[in-house]
Design a protein around this motif. Sequence first.
Motif, PDB file in Angstrom:
ATOM      1  N   ARG A 116       0.832  -1.206   0.000  1.00  0.00           N
ATOM      2  CA  ARG A 116       0.000   0.000   0.000  1.00  0.00           C
ATOM      3  C   ARG A 116       0.872   1.264   0.000  1.00  0.00           C
ATOM      4  O   ARG A 116       0.550   2.245  -0.666  1.00  0.00           O
ATOM      5  CB  ARG A 116      -0.957  -0.002   1.205  1.00  0.00           C
ATOM      6  CG  ARG A 116      -2.002  -1.106   1.140  1.00  0.00           C
ATOM      7  CD  ARG A 116      -3.112  -0.889   2.147  1.00  0.00           C
ATOM      8  NE  ARG A 116      -2.665  -0.989   3.523  1.00  0.00           N
ATOM      9  CZ  ARG A 116      -2.611  -2.127   4.213  1.00  0.00           C
ATOM     10  NH1 ARG A 116      -2.959  -3.269   3.643  1.00  0.00           N
ATOM     11  NH2 ARG A 116      -2.205  -2.129   5.484  1.00  0.00           N
ATOM     12  N   VAL A 132       1.876   9.597  -5.973  1.00  0.00           N
ATOM     13  CA  VAL A 132       2.279  10.902  -5.448  1.00  0.00           C
ATOM     14  C   VAL A 132       3.571  11.415  -6.084  1.00  0.00           C
ATOM     15  O   VAL A 132       3.719  12.618  -6.343  1.00  0.00           O
ATOM     16  CB  VAL A 132       2.437  10.832  -3.916  1.00  0.00           C
ATOM     17  CG1 VAL A 132       3.011  12.126  -3.366  1.00  0.00           C
ATOM     18  CG2 VAL A 132       1.089  10.529  -3.262  1.00  0.00           C
ATOM     19  N   ALA A 184      -2.942  10.128   0.660  1.00  0.00           N
ATOM     20  CA  ALA A 184      -1.861   9.189   0.934  1.00  0.00           C
ATOM     21  C   ALA A 184      -2.051   8.658   2.361  1.00  0.00           C
ATOM     22  O   ALA A 184      -1.195   8.841   3.225  1.00  0.00           O
ATOM     23  CB  ALA A 184      -0.499   9.856   0.773  1.00  0.00           C
ATOM     24  N   GLU A 186       2.132   1.668  -3.563  1.00  0.00           N
ATOM     25  CA  GLU A 186       1.114   2.185  -4.487  1.00  0.00           C
ATOM     26  C   GLU A 186       0.929   3.691  -4.338  1.00  0.00           C
ATOM     27  O   GLU A 186       0.740   4.409  -5.330  1.00  0.00           O
ATOM     28  CB  GLU A 186      -0.209   1.456  -4.249  1.00  0.00           C
ATOM     29  CG  GLU A 186      -0.170  -0.011  -4.661  1.00  0.00           C
ATOM     30  CD  GLU A 186      -1.376  -0.789  -4.177  1.00  0.00           C
ATOM     31  OE1 GLU A 186      -2.263  -0.168  -3.537  1.00  0.00           O
ATOM     32  OE2 GLU A 186      -1.433  -2.011  -4.421  1.00  0.00           O
ATOM     33  N   GLU A 187       0.986   4.185  -3.103  1.00  0.00           N
ATOM     34  CA  GLU A 187       0.867   5.626  -2.895  1.00  0.00           C
ATOM     35  C   GLU A 187       2.090   6.363  -3.430  1.00  0.00           C
ATOM     36  O   GLU A 187       1.969   7.464  -3.982  1.00  0.00           O
ATOM     37  CB  GLU A 187       0.652   5.929  -1.410  1.00  0.00           C
ATOM     38  CG  GLU A 187      -0.711   5.480  -0.906  1.00  0.00           C
ATOM     39  CD  GLU A 187      -0.933   5.790   0.565  1.00  0.00           C
ATOM     40  OE1 GLU A 187      -1.987   5.388   1.095  1.00  0.00           O
ATOM     41  OE2 GLU A 187      -0.071   6.457   1.192  1.00  0.00           O
ATOM     42  N   ASN A 233       8.921   9.037   4.359  1.00  0.00           N
ATOM     43  CA  ASN A 233       7.467   9.015   4.167  1.00  0.00           C
ATOM     44  C   ASN A 233       6.838  10.360   4.430  1.00  0.00           C
ATOM     45  O   ASN A 233       5.788  10.699   3.853  1.00  0.00           O
ATOM     46  CB  ASN A 233       6.854   7.941   5.063  1.00  0.00           C
ATOM     47  CG  ASN A 233       7.408   6.569   4.749  1.00  0.00           C
ATOM     48  OD1 ASN A 233       8.527   6.250   5.154  1.00  0.00           O
ATOM     49  ND2 ASN A 233       6.656   5.764   4.021  1.00  0.00           N
ATOM     50  N   GLU A 280      -1.980   5.738   3.879  1.00  0.00           N
ATOM     51  CA  GLU A 280      -1.059   4.769   4.490  1.00  0.00           C
ATOM     52  C   GLU A 280       0.224   5.446   4.950  1.00  0.00           C
ATOM     53  O   GLU A 280       0.761   5.142   6.016  1.00  0.00           O
ATOM     54  CB  GLU A 280      -0.738   3.652   3.493  1.00  0.00           C
ATOM     55  CG  GLU A 280      -0.151   2.412   4.139  1.00  0.00           C
ATOM     56  CD  GLU A 280      -1.134   1.741   5.091  1.00  0.00           C
ATOM     57  OE1 GLU A 280      -0.737   1.477   6.249  1.00  0.00           O
ATOM     58  OE2 GLU A 280      -2.290   1.477   4.690  1.00  0.00           O
ATOM     59  N   ASN A 281       0.706   6.393   4.161  1.00  0.00           N
ATOM     60  CA  ASN A 281       1.903   7.130   4.557  1.00  0.00           C
ATOM     61  C   ASN A 281       1.614   8.047   5.742  1.00  0.00           C
ATOM     62  O   ASN A 281       2.438   8.167   6.654  1.00  0.00           O
ATOM     63  CB  ASN A 281       2.447   7.928   3.376  1.00  0.00           C
ATOM     64  CG  ASN A 281       3.265   7.076   2.426  1.00  0.00           C
ATOM     65  OD1 ASN A 281       4.464   6.884   2.613  1.00  0.00           O
ATOM     66  ND2 ASN A 281       2.607   6.546   1.407  1.00  0.00           N
ATOM     67  N   ALA A 289       1.815  14.818  -1.281  1.00  0.00           N
ATOM     68  CA  ALA A 289       0.400  14.478  -1.496  1.00  0.00           C
ATOM     69  C   ALA A 289      -0.500  15.647  -1.137  1.00  0.00           C
ATOM     70  O   ALA A 289      -1.445  15.969  -1.872  1.00  0.00           O
ATOM     71  CB  ALA A 289       0.036  13.243  -0.672  1.00  0.00           C
TER      72      ALA A 289
END
Length: 268
Positions: A168, A176, A240, A171-172, A226, A242-243, A233
């Motif tokens: 995940r 971004v 974003a 993917e972000e 992160n 998850e980050n 983002a």
Amino acid sequence: EAGVSFVRDYEAHRDRVFDFVFVSVKTYDLPSVKAELDAHGITPKIAILVHNGIVGPLFDDAVRVVIPQSYDFVEEAVAASSGAERPRKKVTVHVKNEEKPWVMPDTESARAVATLLEASGMRAIADPKFAYGLIRKFFINGVANLLAIVGDCDCNGLLADHRARMERLYEEFVVVLAAPHADAFAMLPEDFHEVVFDGLASYGEHFPSTKLDFDAGRALEVDSLNGYVVAQARRQGVPAPENEKLVDEVAALVRDRDGNRDARNRAA
């Protein structure tokens, strides 16, 4: 013989312009280094930055370099000396990838830095594909370094127990970072996903440096990992989550760690 002068203090060199200034610190200390140089009137024609993650510009002409070396601290037994009750132990530093070159962009300034390093007996390459190498390293660090703190594990543990969350995060990153790092994304191979996770797997039982910093009670490079993704983002108006969650979790762990340390100090 290379024509390099080495100096240790500021006072004898106030208001000087240096051809090259090497800066090798944790990323969060870069602004304080810049302020320190400015306060003493020291100006680098070219600033060579050796650090982790990605940050915005600080110097007029800066060359970001990536060094391949990493270090393991290995505890070894030493034969007991005469009269000693038990064997002693010592810690030695093992340097990895010592033979590999420092890598930097293929720009005029970077080529000047590479020439300086080569004249000083160090391998260096101004690489046209540097942007790709930097983003590749960012992806590997981004799915691993802070998550290793939350998971309290090494790279093998991350892949075994936290793979879904790493996916995940990955993917972000793709969504971004595509626009601000379009030059690097234009060079991504079709198997980039495998490149990232195979690269992480190669570290095996190695603990990411950010995890080691956390365990040692040091400050962390969050905003250049992160935290950088979260900031980008927000700037782009894309989610974003998850980050953001990971950054918040690490911040809470740092507060708990430092609070417990302060409590122990007061008790002592």
